[in-house]
Structure formats: C-alpha cells, structure tokens
Design a protein around this motif. Structure first.
Motif, PDB file in Angstrom:
ATOM      1  N   VAL A   1       0.944  -1.251   0.085  1.00 56.19           N
ATOM      2  CA  VAL A   1       0.279  -0.041  -0.054  1.00 56.19           C
ATOM      3  C   VAL A   1       1.312   0.855   0.070  1.00 56.19           C
ATOM      4  O   VAL A   1       0.975   2.510  -0.523  1.00 56.19           O
ATOM      5  CB  VAL A   1      -0.631  -0.363   1.544  1.00 56.19           C
TER       6      VAL A   1
ATOM      7  N   GLN B   1       2.236   2.003  -3.288  1.00 62.93           N
ATOM      8  CA  GLN B   1       0.798   2.433  -4.025  1.00 62.93           C
ATOM      9  C   GLN B   1       0.576   3.785  -3.955  1.00 62.93           C
ATOM     10  O   GLN B   1       0.226   4.243  -4.192  1.00 62.93           O
ATOM     11  CB  GLN B   1      -0.315   1.401  -4.015  1.00 62.93           C
ATOM     12  N   ALA B   2       1.141   4.469  -3.025  1.00 62.91           N
ATOM     13  CA  ALA B   2       0.793   5.684  -2.690  1.00 62.91           C
ATOM     14  C   ALA B   2       2.125   6.599  -2.973  1.00 62.91           C
ATOM     15  O   ALA B   2       1.973   7.381  -3.463  1.00 62.91           O
ATOM     16  CB  ALA B   2       1.086   5.598  -0.786  1.00 62.91           C
TER      17      ALA B   2
ATOM     18  N   GLN C   1       1.295   6.830  -7.146  1.00 59.41           N
ATOM     19  CA  GLN C   1       0.062   8.096  -7.093  1.00 59.41           C
ATOM     20  C   GLN C   1       0.648   9.127  -7.329  1.00 59.41           C
ATOM     21  O   GLN C   1       0.324  10.311  -8.228  1.00 59.41           O
ATOM     22  CB  GLN C   1      -0.793   7.069  -6.324  1.00 59.41           C
TER      23      GLN C   1
ATOM     24  N   HIS D   1      -2.897  10.852  -0.553  1.00 57.50           N
ATOM     25  CA  HIS D   1      -1.387   9.814  -0.429  1.00 57.50           C
ATOM     26  C   HIS D   1      -1.232   9.557   1.111  1.00 57.50           C
ATOM     27  O   HIS D   1      -1.284   9.104   1.625  1.00 57.50           O
ATOM     28  CB  HIS D   1       0.115  10.406  -1.354  1.00 57.50           C
TER      29      HIS D   1
ATOM     30  N   LEU E   1      -3.572   7.046   1.762  1.00 57.39           N
ATOM     31  CA  LEU E   1      -2.623   5.644   2.079  1.00 57.39           C
ATOM     32  C   LEU E   1      -1.587   5.122   2.617  1.00 57.39           C
ATOM     33  O   LEU E   1      -0.669   4.376   3.527  1.00 57.39           O
ATOM     34  CB  LEU E   1      -2.395   5.303   1.012  1.00 57.39           C
TER      35      LEU E   1
ATOM     36  N   SER F   1     -11.116  -2.558  -3.536  1.00 58.92           N
ATOM     37  CA  SER F   1     -10.394  -2.561  -4.241  1.00 58.92           C
ATOM     38  C   SER F   1      -8.921  -3.950  -3.772  1.00 58.92           C
ATOM     39  O   SER F   1      -9.416  -4.908  -4.635  1.00 58.92           O
ATOM     40  CB  SER F   1      -9.422  -1.096  -4.178  1.00 58.92           C
TER      41      SER F   1
ATOM     42  N   TRP G   1      -9.020   1.481  -6.575  1.00 61.72           N
ATOM     43  CA  TRP G   1      -9.055   2.939  -7.055  1.00 61.72           C
ATOM     44  C   TRP G   1      -7.436   3.330  -6.846  1.00 61.72           C
ATOM     45  O   TRP G   1      -7.127   4.349  -7.816  1.00 61.72           O
ATOM     46  CB  TRP G   1      -8.953   3.360  -5.323  1.00 61.72           C
ATOM     47  N   ARG G   2      -6.563   2.548  -7.118  1.00 65.86           N
ATOM     48  CA  ARG G   2      -5.083   3.226  -6.568  1.00 65.86           C
ATOM     49  C   ARG G   2      -4.899   2.855  -8.671  1.00 65.86           C
ATOM     50  O   ARG G   2      -3.691   3.559  -8.267  1.00 65.86           O
ATOM     51  CB  ARG G   2      -3.812   2.004  -6.142  1.00 65.86           C
ATOM     52  N   ASN G   3      -5.510   2.378  -9.092  1.00 60.78           N
ATOM     53  CA  ASN G   3      -5.250   2.557 -11.015  1.00 60.78           C
ATOM     54  C   ASN G   3      -6.186   3.633 -11.312  1.00 60.78           C
ATOM     55  O   ASN G   3      -6.498   3.544 -12.942  1.00 60.78           O
ATOM     56  CB  ASN G   3      -5.864   1.278 -11.365  1.00 60.78           C
TER      57      ASN G   3
END
Length: 269
Positions: A19, A22-23, A26, A73, A76, A108, A227-229
C-alpha cells in the motif's frame, strides 16, 4: 479484514508495504501533470483582465487538485500504518469521508483477490506471444494534456510489460461501486477543504462531477479494478480511448496477448 490477515504479521507487513508503494506511485504520477498544467497557465499570464480572471480561477482549481492528491497520499500512508498497528484509526478525518475511503480500499482489495493468481490473461500476459501494437490517436475535442497523460501512461505500462488482452468480460469483473465512491469521496474532500468558500466549493465539485474516474491501465488491458488505478479524466477522452480506440483494436486478440502503444497526433504526427 479476515482473522488470517490479523494474525499473520509477515503477511500484514507485506500488505502494508504494498500500500505504501502504491501511495508513492500515485503521488509521483500526479505531480508532473500538475506542473505541466501550471506551465500552460504561465503562457497566458498578463493578457488582460479576462485572462487574469481565468488564470486566477484555474490556479485555485489546480491547487484544490494538488491538495486532494496530498490527502490521498497521506490517507494511503495512514492505511499502511493502520494495517501494521491493527487498531489505529483515522480520527482526524471527517467520519463520513473516512467511511467512504475505507469502503473504496476494502472493495479494491476484494477485486485484487479476484484477479491475483488468475493466470495468463487475468494477472499476467502470455510471454510466448509477440506484442500487438495499439495506436492511440488524439482527436479534436479532446483536451490535449488529458489525452497525452492518458496515452503516455498506457505507453509506459506497455513498455513495462503490463498491458495485455484481459481474459473474459470486464463488466463481469468490475465493481462499479469503487468508481462511484471514489468520485463521491473526491467531491466530499473538495467541499470540506473549501467549506469557508461554498461558491468555489460548488464550482470545483461540479467540475469534478462532470469528469469520470478513469482506469489508467484499462480493465480490458489487464489493469486492476482498484482505486490506486484511478485518475479523474474528461468524459470525451475517457470514452474515445477506451471504447472507440482500444476495444476494436484488441477484441480479436488471444487472451493474454501483450500490448504496446503507439501515439498519433491528428491529423499528422
């Protein structure tokens, strides 16, 4: 969250690291777009009172977007800490927004479990097949920066080997509540951030509502329904690239066939 995740510290830590990563992705993807948008505004400065008014309003909207990216950000990062701590919450956030964001994260995660481990055409390409090149073309009516951001992101994903023909019908895999709640959370954040200026809050929220949450890596090209996409995109560009351009070019490909992206500017490169 299942008892298995609660009791398996190694699994929990890996999820938290994922996670957090991914933050970072993003945020790094958002900043260049904001900088390019501001560069465009700089080219119009000093061209009269009307231009000044437009610049001022656009700058405020860009700042609102930037603040929302920072909050996303940070959220996350908070989720990552919450997973590790098992019990820490997000008390500093508005409860309604917190509930929406947690719903998005949980949905997600559920979608990830549907795809992960699915094999060729579900979670990975078929490396035995040659990549098929899909051409994305800018057309009049598309905001050029929006088209370029979307097309370049797909091109980069293709170069990284992350684009392929998804196996099955995307509508059977997609959870529409994720994009619906993503959009709702964005609007709620805008209104909360600008509660002292309700007129601007309404204007910014209306602008966001006119856009669509777009899967940066399309579901049909193997992107996660998470949601990260997601990134907000104008409706014209979103529909044309996904439905009018990519879909007809890949519909007859074998499942899992790798995809590369070529970008064309209309009428000439």
């Amino acid at each position: 969250m299942s008892d298995t995740v609660r009791n398996d510290k190694d699994l929990t830590d890996r999820l938290a690291d994922r996670v957090t990563s991914q933050a970072d992705e993003q945020e790094s993807g958002a900043r260049p777009q904001l900088r390019r948008s501001r560069a465009g505004l700089d080219r119009t400065r000093g061209r009269g009172s009307m231009a000044a008014a437009v610049e001022s309003g656009a700058e405020r909207i860009l700042k609102a977007i930037e603040d929302a990216e920072d909050q996303l950000h940070k959220h996350l990062q908070d989720v990552s800490k919450g997973v590790r701590a098992m019990g820490e919450n997000h008390a500093r956030n508005d409860k309604n927004i917190e509930t929406m964001l947690n719903n998005i994260v949980n949905r997600s995660r559920n979608q990830d479990t549907v795809r992960d481990g699915g094999g060729i055409g579900k979670d990975r390409p078929d490396a035995s097949k040659d990549p098929h090149t899909v051409t994305l073309e800018w057309k009049p009516g598309m905001p050029k920066q929006a088209f370029e951001r979307k097309a370049r992101a797909l091109q980069r994903l293709g170069e990284e080997g992350k684009l392929f023909k998804f196996k099955g019908k995307t509508e059977d895999y997609r959870d529409k509540e994720i994009t619906k709640q993503y959009k709702g959370a964005l609007e709620a954040l805008i209104r909360r951030n600008h509660k002292d200026d309700p007129e601007f809050a309404n204007e910014a929220a209306e602008a966001a509502r006119a856009m669509q949450p777009d899967h940066v890596n399309e579901l049909q090209t193997g992107g996660p329904d998470a949601w990260r996409n997601l990134r907000m995109l104008d409706r014209t560009t979103n529909f044309d690239i996904g439905t009018q351009q990519i879909r007809p070019q890949i519909k007859d490909l074998p499942d899992g066939n790798p995809i590369n992206i070529d970008i064309k500017w209309w009428p000439d490169d």
